[in-house]
Scaffold this active site. Structure first.
Site, PDB file in Angstrom:
ATOM      1  N   VAL A  13      -7.438  -3.546  24.750  1.00 13.09           N
ATOM      2  CA  VAL A  13      -8.015  -3.004  25.989  1.00 13.09           C
ATOM      3  C   VAL A  13      -7.951  -1.476  25.994  1.00 13.09           C
ATOM      4  O   VAL A  13      -8.937  -0.798  26.321  1.00 13.09           O
ATOM      5  CB  VAL A  13      -7.295  -3.584  27.232  1.00 13.09           C
ATOM      6  CG1 VAL A  13      -7.954  -3.065  28.506  1.00 13.09           C
ATOM      7  CG2 VAL A  13      -7.309  -5.111  27.216  1.00 13.09           C
ATOM      8  N   GLY A 131     -11.693 -10.716  33.063  1.00 10.52           N
ATOM      9  CA  GLY A 131     -12.219  -9.755  32.089  1.00 10.52           C
ATOM     10  C   GLY A 131     -13.261  -8.839  32.715  1.00 10.52           C
ATOM     11  O   GLY A 131     -12.964  -8.085  33.648  1.00 10.52           O
ATOM     12  N   LYS A 202      -3.336 -15.624  37.032  1.00 11.43           N
ATOM     13  CA  LYS A 202      -4.592 -15.152  37.616  1.00 11.43           C
ATOM     14  C   LYS A 202      -4.923 -15.871  38.924  1.00 11.43           C
ATOM     15  O   LYS A 202      -5.392 -15.250  39.886  1.00 11.43           O
ATOM     16  CB  LYS A 202      -5.728 -15.336  36.616  1.00 11.43           C
ATOM     17  CG  LYS A 202      -5.596 -14.388  35.411  1.00 11.43           C
ATOM     18  CD  LYS A 202      -6.531 -14.821  34.304  1.00 11.43           C
ATOM     19  CE  LYS A 202      -6.530 -13.841  33.142  1.00 11.43           C
ATOM     20  NZ  LYS A 202      -7.225 -14.371  31.963  1.00 11.43           N
ATOM     21  N   GLY A 310     -11.525  -9.756  25.956  1.00  9.40           N
ATOM     22  CA  GLY A 310     -12.032  -8.924  24.865  1.00  9.40           C
ATOM     23  C   GLY A 310     -12.105  -7.464  25.283  1.00  9.40           C
ATOM     24  O   GLY A 310     -12.063  -7.133  26.475  1.00  9.40           O
TER      25      GLY A 310
HETATM   26  P1  NAP Z   1      -2.443  -5.410  22.795  1.00 11.79           P
HETATM   27  O1  NAP Z   1      -3.666  -5.406  21.957  1.00 11.79           O
HETATM   28  O2  NAP Z   1      -1.231  -6.127  22.318  1.00 11.79           O
HETATM   29  O3  NAP Z   1      -2.064  -3.883  23.073  1.00 11.79           O
HETATM   30  C1  NAP Z   1      -0.867  -3.465  23.661  1.00 11.79           C
HETATM   31  C2  NAP Z   1      -0.714  -1.967  23.440  1.00 11.79           C
HETATM   32  O4  NAP Z   1       0.427  -1.505  24.123  1.00 11.79           O
HETATM   33  C3  NAP Z   1      -0.543  -1.591  21.969  1.00 11.79           C
HETATM   34  O5  NAP Z   1      -1.247  -0.398  21.695  1.00 11.79           O
HETATM   35  C4  NAP Z   1       0.959  -1.340  21.850  1.00 11.79           C
HETATM   36  O6  NAP Z   1       1.287  -0.372  20.870  1.00 11.79           O
HETATM   37  C5  NAP Z   1       1.280  -0.787  23.229  1.00 11.79           C
HETATM   38  N1  NAP Z   1       2.658  -1.065  23.637  1.00 11.79           N
HETATM   39  C6  NAP Z   1       3.219  -2.266  23.914  1.00 11.79           C
HETATM   40  N2  NAP Z   1       4.499  -2.103  24.294  1.00 11.79           N
HETATM   41  C7  NAP Z   1       4.736  -0.768  24.266  1.00 11.79           C
HETATM   42  C8  NAP Z   1       5.886   0.035  24.528  1.00 11.79           C
HETATM   43  N3  NAP Z   1       7.040  -0.505  24.938  1.00 11.79           N
HETATM   44  N4  NAP Z   1       5.773   1.375  24.400  1.00 11.79           N
HETATM   45  C9  NAP Z   1       4.602   1.943  23.992  1.00 11.79           C
HETATM   46  N5  NAP Z   1       3.485   1.237  23.721  1.00 11.79           N
HETATM   47  C10 NAP Z   1       3.563  -0.104  23.854  1.00 11.79           C
HETATM   48  O7  NAP Z   1      -2.748  -5.970  24.243  1.00 11.79           O
HETATM   49  P2  NAP Z   1      -4.168  -6.033  24.987  1.00 11.79           P
HETATM   50  O8  NAP Z   1      -4.885  -7.267  24.566  1.00 11.79           O
HETATM   51  O9  NAP Z   1      -4.845  -4.732  24.911  1.00 11.79           O
HETATM   52  O10 NAP Z   1      -3.680  -6.332  26.477  1.00 11.79           O
HETATM   53  C11 NAP Z   1      -3.125  -5.321  27.269  1.00 11.79           C
HETATM   54  C12 NAP Z   1      -2.973  -5.811  28.704  1.00 11.79           C
HETATM   55  O11 NAP Z   1      -4.239  -6.152  29.205  1.00 11.79           O
HETATM   56  C13 NAP Z   1      -2.116  -7.068  28.869  1.00 11.79           C
HETATM   57  O12 NAP Z   1      -1.439  -7.014  30.095  1.00 11.79           O
HETATM   58  C14 NAP Z   1      -3.140  -8.194  28.891  1.00 11.79           C
HETATM   59  O13 NAP Z   1      -2.691  -9.340  29.594  1.00 11.79           O
HETATM   60  C15 NAP Z   1      -4.248  -7.516  29.645  1.00 11.79           C
HETATM   61  N6  NAP Z   1      -5.580  -8.057  29.414  1.00 11.79           N
HETATM   62  C16 NAP Z   1      -6.028  -8.261  28.156  1.00 11.79           C
HETATM   63  C17 NAP Z   1      -7.295  -8.740  27.953  1.00 11.79           C
HETATM   64  C18 NAP Z   1      -7.847  -8.987  26.577  1.00 11.79           C
HETATM   65  O14 NAP Z   1      -8.951  -9.540  26.478  1.00 11.79           O
HETATM   66  N7  NAP Z   1      -7.159  -8.612  25.523  1.00 11.79           N
HETATM   67  C19 NAP Z   1      -8.112  -9.036  29.055  1.00 11.79           C
HETATM   68  C20 NAP Z   1      -7.612  -8.815  30.347  1.00 11.79           C
HETATM   69  C21 NAP Z   1      -6.356  -8.324  30.511  1.00 11.79           C
HETATM   70  P3  NAP Z   1       0.983  -0.630  19.298  1.00 11.79           P
HETATM   71  O15 NAP Z   1      -0.524  -0.658  19.191  1.00 11.79           O
HETATM   72  O16 NAP Z   1       1.557   0.538  18.596  1.00 11.79           O
HETATM   73  O17 NAP Z   1       1.616  -1.944  18.968  1.00 11.79           O
HETATM   74  N1  HSE Z   2      -5.789 -13.822  27.212  1.00 11.47           N
HETATM   75  C1  HSE Z   2      -6.665 -13.672  28.318  1.00 11.47           C
HETATM   76  C2  HSE Z   2      -7.768 -14.709  28.225  1.00 11.47           C
HETATM   77  C3  HSE Z   2      -7.250 -12.286  28.342  1.00 11.47           C
HETATM   78  O1  HSE Z   2      -7.965 -15.282  27.156  1.00 11.47           O
HETATM   79  O2  HSE Z   2      -8.430 -14.961  29.229  1.00 11.47           O
HETATM   80  C4  HSE Z   2      -8.084 -12.007  29.565  1.00 11.47           C
HETATM   81  O3  HSE Z   2      -7.282 -11.928  30.708  1.00 11.47           O
END
Ligand code: NAP
Ligand code: HSE
Length: 445
Positions: A13, A131, A202, A310
């Site tokens: 994200v 999303g 959610k 995504g």
């Molecule tokens: P992700 O790809 O795992 O990214 C997490 C990021 O946070 C990484 O850059 C990581 O660093 C950094 N991080 C984690 N812990 C940290 C710490 N203690 N100190 C400094 N940096 C730290 O996760 P994501 O998929 O982007 O999701 C992020 C958030 O958005 C979550 O709450 C998730 O539930 C929410 N979300 C995600 C999606 C989706 O489709 N992915 C959709 C809606 C909501 P590194 O890169 O160095 O490991």
């Molecule tokens: N892991 C979550 C999903 C990301 O698959 O819906 C979006 O919130």
């Protein structure tokens, strides 16, 4: 007027958000006023899909929050801690927050909203549910004139992607889950997706907004797709249903209280795999898409549909929140302590309580493993009848492996029945000598 953005996280994200900020052309002019000032990551050496000046990156997330050049803190790191503490730290510093973190908001939303109200800053969460689908702001604002009766839908992209590919291609569960992780759909720990916890976070958030009061996250009955048997998906298809992981929040009325006390709004909130008739709008929601049906008085039924996970869809929602705050800053000036817009800021205005799930009413799908002999279906039907459970259909599926061993698989779909009554019938059925197991039990729309 440049507005400084501090990013906590540069994963799926965060990198999506950084990509939008780095390329404002053709977007709303306010995007061009947003400047990324500091970014926290865990691992400085990890390759990133966006190019950023190395001095922007730090492994100290507090330094991002505290940086005087950061006006808005964007939390996209995930997990409960340090995310919660960093959000509170930003609020205490008078900095508005945008977060996609449903796990934190579902558990600590009340604490965070109280701190935000006391400090007069916004905490916006559009990306936390659905999303790229706008659903948080519509519930807070566009649908504010309604009495909401029901919010239901598919709100986890990973599981819908898995179920769709299993149904369409007969793909293996583990392979499709690995694809969902590679595509950035799944949570850091995908157990949250497949066990239903992410959808429960959610629906707790959506129900809190729809019904105006906190919903206790830990009390939401939650079942995921991790124990779903592919033969139930196949049988459901033969019976004219698709299987979807649904999250539901239904308003059941208000409890009676002594005079002078505010009543609790009674809610049935739950997450479970559900048989959805093929002609239902939710049955046509495939892949990573999500859909949320909101039923209200007087609006009727509205459906919100789109990509539920995504980098692109989620960063679209994050940037929308940043723009909301940037727009308000433009009007009120960065120093002015303007009162919060009560429709944009989250607020609780009544109390909600989840009802005992044994008292709720549903349709059910049951698969029974039995001996294959005359009279078994009759006995099963009698058990349901004696418990007052009306049957919509009862079908014996012929599978050669079972037939060769003198066994049968019988699938029953009930009409609406109270959960306690249904469980009583199942108890009697399990006690029948001819029934070897209640092999599966799913809800049906
Ligand atoms: P992700 O790809 O795992 O990214 C997490 C990021 O946070 C990484 O850059 C990581 O660093 C950094 N991080 C984690 N812990 C940290 C710490 N203690 N100190 C400094 N940096 C730290 O996760 P994501 O998929 O982007 O999701 C992020 C958030 O958005 C979550 O709450 C998730 O539930 C929410 N979300 C995600 C999606 C989706 O489709 N992915 C959709 C809606 C909501 P590194 O890169 O160095 O490991
Ligand atoms: N892991 C979550 C999903 C990301 O698959 O819906 C979006 O919130």
């Amino acid at each position: 007027m440049t507005i400084g953005i501090g990013l906590l996280g540069l994963g799926t994200v965060g990198a999506g958000v950084a990509g939008i900020l780095a390329n404002p052309e053709g977007r709303h002019p306010l995007v061009g006023e947003l400047a990324l000032k500091r970014v926290a990551v865990r691992d400085l050496s990890r390759p990133r899909p966006v190019e950023l000046a190395p001095e922007l990156l730090t492994t100290d997330p507090e330094a991002v929050v505290d940086d005087p050049a950061v006006d808005i803190v964007v939390e996209v790191m995930g997990g409960l801690e340090p995310a919660r503490s960093l959000i509170l730290r930003a609020i205490n510093a008078g900095k508005p927050v945008v977060t996609a973190n449903k796990a934190v908001i579902a558990r600590y939303g009340e604490e965070i909203n109280a701190a935000a109200a006391a400090k007069g800053v916004y905490v916006l969460i559009e990306a936390a549910v659905g999303g790229g689908i706008p659903i948080i702001e519509p519930l807070k604002q566009s649908l504010g004139g309604n009495r909401i009766q029901r919010v239901s839908g598919i709100i986890n992209g990973t599981t819908n992607y898995i179920l769709s590919r299993m149904a369409d291609e007969g793909a293996a569960y583990a392979d499709v889950l690995a694809d969902a992780q590679r595509l950035g759909y799944a949570e850091a720990d995908p157990a949250a997706d497949v066990q239903g916890g992410d959808a429960a976070d959610k629906i707790a958030i959506l129900a809190g907004l729809a019904y105006g009061g906190r919903v206790e996250r830990a009390a939401i009955p939650t079942e995921g797709i991790d124990r779903l048997d592919s033969r139930d998906v196949a049988y459901a298809a033969q019976l004219g249903y698709g299987v979807k992981l649904l999250a539901v929040a239904q308003h059941l009325g208000a409890d009676a209280v002594a005079s002078g006390e505010a009543p609790h709004q009674l809610l049935d909130v739950r997450v479970h795999p559900t048989l959805v008739p093929k002609d239902h709008p939710l049955a046509g929601v495939h892949g990573v898409n999500n859909a949320i049906l909101v039923e209200g008085d007087p609006v009727g039924r509205v459906m919100f549909y789109g990509p539920g996970a995504g980098a692109g869809p989620t960063s679209s929602a994050v940037v929308a929140d940043i723009l909301n705050i940037a727009g308000i800053r433009q009007v009120s000036g960065s120093q002015a302590q303007a009162p919060l817009d009560p429709l944009l800021a989250a607020s609780s205005w009544r109390q909600c309580r989840l009802v005992d799930s044994s008292l709720t009413t549903h349709r059910n799908y049951v698969r029974l493993r039995t001996t294959d002999e005359a009279g078994v279906i009759g006995k099963i039907g009698s058990c349901f009848g004696q418990a007052g459970v009306s049957i919509q259909s009862i079908v014996q599926f012929e599978r050669s492996a079972e037939a060769a061993e003198g066994r049968a698989e019988i699938v029953v779909i009930t009409h609406d029945v109270q959960e306690a009554q249904f469980r009583a019938a199942l108890g009697a059925i399990e006690a029948l000598e001819e029934v070897q197991a209640v092999a599966a039990c799913l809800r049906t729309l």
